[in-house]
Motif scaffolding. Structure first.
Motif, PDB file in Angstrom:
ATOM      1  N   LEU A   1      -1.785   0.407  11.111  1.00  0.00           N
ATOM      2  CA  LEU A   1      -0.852  -0.026  10.078  1.00  0.00           C
ATOM      3  C   LEU A   1      -1.040  -1.503   9.758  1.00  0.00           C
ATOM      4  N   LYS A   2      -1.334  -2.291  10.788  1.00  0.00           N
ATOM      5  CA  LYS A   2      -1.538  -3.723  10.573  1.00  0.00           C
ATOM      6  C   LYS A   2      -2.774  -3.969   9.714  1.00  0.00           C
ATOM      7  N   HIS A   3      -3.847  -3.238   9.969  1.00  0.00           N
ATOM      8  CA  HIS A   3      -5.055  -3.363   9.150  1.00  0.00           C
ATOM      9  C   HIS A   3      -4.775  -2.976   7.704  1.00  0.00           C
ATOM     10  N   LYS A   4      -4.003  -1.906   7.521  1.00  0.00           N
ATOM     11  CA  LYS A   4      -3.686  -1.441   6.172  1.00  0.00           C
ATOM     12  C   LYS A   4      -2.825  -2.457   5.431  1.00  0.00           C
ATOM     13  N   ALA A   5      -1.871  -3.046   6.134  1.00  0.00           N
ATOM     14  CA  ALA A   5      -1.020  -4.064   5.514  1.00  0.00           C
ATOM     15  C   ALA A   5      -1.839  -5.306   5.160  1.00  0.00           C
ATOM     16  N   ASN A   6      -2.749  -5.696   6.045  1.00  0.00           N
ATOM     17  CA  ASN A   6      -3.621  -6.845   5.746  1.00  0.00           C
ATOM     18  C   ASN A   6      -4.533  -6.559   4.561  1.00  0.00           C
ATOM     19  N   ALA A   7      -5.021  -5.319   4.472  1.00  0.00           N
ATOM     20  CA  ALA A   7      -5.871  -4.936   3.342  1.00  0.00           C
ATOM     21  C   ALA A   7      -5.095  -5.028   2.035  1.00  0.00           C
TER      22      ALA A   7
ATOM     23  N   SER B   1       1.883   7.771  -4.144  1.00  0.00           N
ATOM     24  CA  SER B   1       2.744   6.673  -4.608  1.00  0.00           C
ATOM     25  C   SER B   1       3.789   6.263  -3.585  1.00  0.00           C
ATOM     26  N   ASN B   2       4.155   7.174  -2.677  1.00  0.00           N
ATOM     27  CA  ASN B   2       5.126   6.852  -1.629  1.00  0.00           C
ATOM     28  C   ASN B   2       4.481   6.902  -0.246  1.00  0.00           C
ATOM     29  N   GLY B   3       3.162   6.784  -0.218  1.00  0.00           N
ATOM     30  CA  GLY B   3       2.439   6.870   1.045  1.00  0.00           C
ATOM     31  C   GLY B   3       2.351   5.531   1.763  1.00  0.00           C
ATOM     32  N   GLU B   4       1.219   5.314   2.458  1.00  0.00           N
ATOM     33  CA  GLU B   4       1.045   4.090   3.227  1.00  0.00           C
ATOM     34  C   GLU B   4       0.826   2.894   2.302  1.00  0.00           C
ATOM     35  N   VAL B   5       0.978   1.695   2.854  1.00  0.00           N
ATOM     36  CA  VAL B   5       1.054   0.485   2.036  1.00  0.00           C
ATOM     37  C   VAL B   5      -0.195   0.284   1.176  1.00  0.00           C
ATOM     38  N   HIS B   6      -1.383   0.563   1.713  1.00  0.00           N
ATOM     39  CA  HIS B   6      -2.611   0.349   0.938  1.00  0.00           C
ATOM     40  C   HIS B   6      -2.721   1.339  -0.216  1.00  0.00           C
ATOM     41  N   MET B   7      -2.135   2.542  -0.052  1.00  0.00           N
ATOM     42  CA  MET B   7      -2.142   3.526  -1.128  1.00  0.00           C
ATOM     43  C   MET B   7      -1.042   3.231  -2.149  1.00  0.00           C
ATOM     44  N   ARG B   8       0.082   2.684  -1.690  1.00  0.00           N
ATOM     45  CA  ARG B   8       1.122   2.271  -2.635  1.00  0.00           C
ATOM     46  C   ARG B   8       0.592   1.164  -3.540  1.00  0.00           C
ATOM     47  N   ALA B   9      -0.200   0.272  -2.970  1.00  0.00           N
ATOM     48  CA  ALA B   9      -0.815  -0.796  -3.770  1.00  0.00           C
ATOM     49  C   ALA B   9      -1.710  -0.198  -4.844  1.00  0.00           C
ATOM     50  N   SER B  10      -2.474   0.827  -4.482  1.00  0.00           N
ATOM     51  CA  SER B  10      -3.363   1.479  -5.444  1.00  0.00           C
ATOM     52  C   SER B  10      -2.569   2.139  -6.570  1.00  0.00           C
ATOM     53  N   TRP B  11      -1.429   2.719  -6.235  1.00  0.00           N
ATOM     54  CA  TRP B  11      -0.571   3.336  -7.256  1.00  0.00           C
ATOM     55  C   TRP B  11      -0.072   2.290  -8.244  1.00  0.00           C
ATOM     56  N   ILE B  12       0.359   1.138  -7.738  1.00  0.00           N
ATOM     57  CA  ILE B  12       0.857   0.055  -8.608  1.00  0.00           C
ATOM     58  C   ILE B  12      -0.229  -0.373  -9.587  1.00  0.00           C
TER      59      ILE B  12
ATOM     60  N   ASP C   1       5.296  -6.377  -0.509  1.00  0.00           N
ATOM     61  CA  ASP C   1       5.301  -5.131   0.257  1.00  0.00           C
ATOM     62  C   ASP C   1       4.434  -5.255   1.503  1.00  0.00           C
ATOM     63  N   ALA C   2       3.255  -5.858   1.353  1.00  0.00           N
ATOM     64  CA  ALA C   2       2.328  -6.000   2.481  1.00  0.00           C
ATOM     65  C   ALA C   2       2.910  -6.901   3.572  1.00  0.00           C
ATOM     66  N   LYS C   3       3.548  -7.988   3.170  1.00  0.00           N
ATOM     67  CA  LYS C   3       4.160  -8.893   4.156  1.00  0.00           C
ATOM     68  C   LYS C   3       5.290  -8.204   4.916  1.00  0.00           C
ATOM     69  N   LYS C   4       6.050  -7.367   4.209  1.00  0.00           N
ATOM     70  CA  LYS C   4       7.122  -6.608   4.861  1.00  0.00           C
ATOM     71  C   LYS C   4       6.539  -5.639   5.885  1.00  0.00           C
ATOM     72  N   GLU C   5       5.455  -4.957   5.521  1.00  0.00           N
ATOM     73  CA  GLU C   5       4.803  -4.021   6.435  1.00  0.00           C
ATOM     74  C   GLU C   5       4.197  -4.742   7.634  1.00  0.00           C
ATOM     75  N   LEU C   6       3.648  -5.940   7.401  1.00  0.00           N
ATOM     76  CA  LEU C   6       3.095  -6.725   8.516  1.00  0.00           C
ATOM     77  C   LEU C   6       4.185  -7.110   9.508  1.00  0.00           C
ATOM     78  N   SER C   7       5.341  -7.513   8.979  1.00  0.00           N
ATOM     79  CA  SER C   7       6.476  -7.867   9.849  1.00  0.00           C
ATOM     80  C   SER C   7       6.916  -6.657  10.670  1.00  0.00           C
ATOM     81  N   ASN C   8       6.982  -5.488  10.019  1.00  0.00           N
ATOM     82  CA  ASN C   8       7.366  -4.263  10.727  1.00  0.00           C
ATOM     83  C   ASN C   8       6.345  -3.902  11.799  1.00  0.00           C
ATOM     84  N   ALA C   9       5.055  -4.077  11.468  1.00  0.00           N
ATOM     85  CA  ALA C   9       3.997  -3.755  12.426  1.00  0.00           C
ATOM     86  C   ALA C   9       4.057  -4.676  13.637  1.00  0.00           C
TER      87      ALA C   9
END
Length: 217
Positions: free
Chosen positions: A70-76, A131-142, A191-199
């Motif tokens: 998850l951390k790698h995905k959030a960083n990506a 669109s409601n998946g993991e952070v790197h896929m949500r970014a792709s949807w946006i 969104d990515a920073k929020k996921e990094l904090s959670n990770a």
């Protein structure tokens, strides 16, 4: 066979399949749009092509993140957001540079705006389930959703340039696309920073639960 990881592998393979298609479509459309945009002297087409380039880079980074933590995905996703931010700023500089240039070719704007719209609708269909998946896929949807809006803007700008015999609709729509790029960058970075904090919080909690010392209490 619970715990075999088959479901995770299947999901990762599906993500890769979708991302390869998205990467290919956006890379091809960038090459087409930047060429036509320069020939047609269209700020909106050039801005849209830079948006395509940003997306292609982002999808490449997202492919790296598949099957990783998850951390790698959030960083990506975070890196993707910063790429988008940089390209949005470059588009604004290009718009300012082109303020004194001549009127763009409206029919090229309309025609290739439609081509880009079709390409991005295909991308949106491919990624709609993510669109409601993991952070790197949500970014792709946006990115894909923003692209459809930008393409409609390019078409509208082409029609207005033709009707008004003025380059200002092209400048205005190019500015709107730049704003969309910057807005997308902000949403993804947040969104990515929020996921990094959670990770990081999850990692700390796991470390504490596995420790027998009182320092984690």
């Amino acid at each position: 066979m619970s715990g075999c990881g088959c479901e995770v592998e299947l999901k990762d393979a599906k993500q890769k399949h979708v991302l390869y298609w998205l990467l290919g479509i956006n890379a091809v459309m960038f090459c087409v749009e930047i060429t036509v945009g320069l020939y047609a002297n269209s700020t909106a087409l050039i801005a849209d092509s830079m948006d395509m380039l940003a997306d292609a880079i982002v999808y490449g980074i997202a492919l790296y993140a598949v099957s990783r933590s998850l951390k790698h995905k959030a960083n990506a996703a975070l890196i993707s957001g910063y790429f988008q931010l940089t390209l949005g700023i470059l588009v604004i500089f290009d718009i300012v540079r082109r303020l004194g240039e001549g009127e763009p070719h409206s029919w090229f704007m309309i025609g290739f705006g439609f081509v880009a719209l079709i390409a991005n609708v295909i991308c949106l269909v491919l990624i709609r389930k993510q669109s409601n998946g993991e952070v790197h896929m949500r970014a792709s949807w946006i990115f894909s959703a923003n692209d459809v809006i930008a393409n409609l803007g390019v078409i509208a700008a082409g029609v207005l340039v033709m009707l008004l015999d003025s380059r200002w609709p092209d400048i205005v729509i190019g500015s709107v696309i730049a704003t969309l790029i910057l807005r997308g960058a902000y949403l993804i970075i947040t969104d990515a920073k929020k996921e990094l904090s959670n990770a990081e919080l999850t990692s700390e909690n796991n470390s504490c639960s596995g420790s027998k010392t009182k320092s984690c209490s």
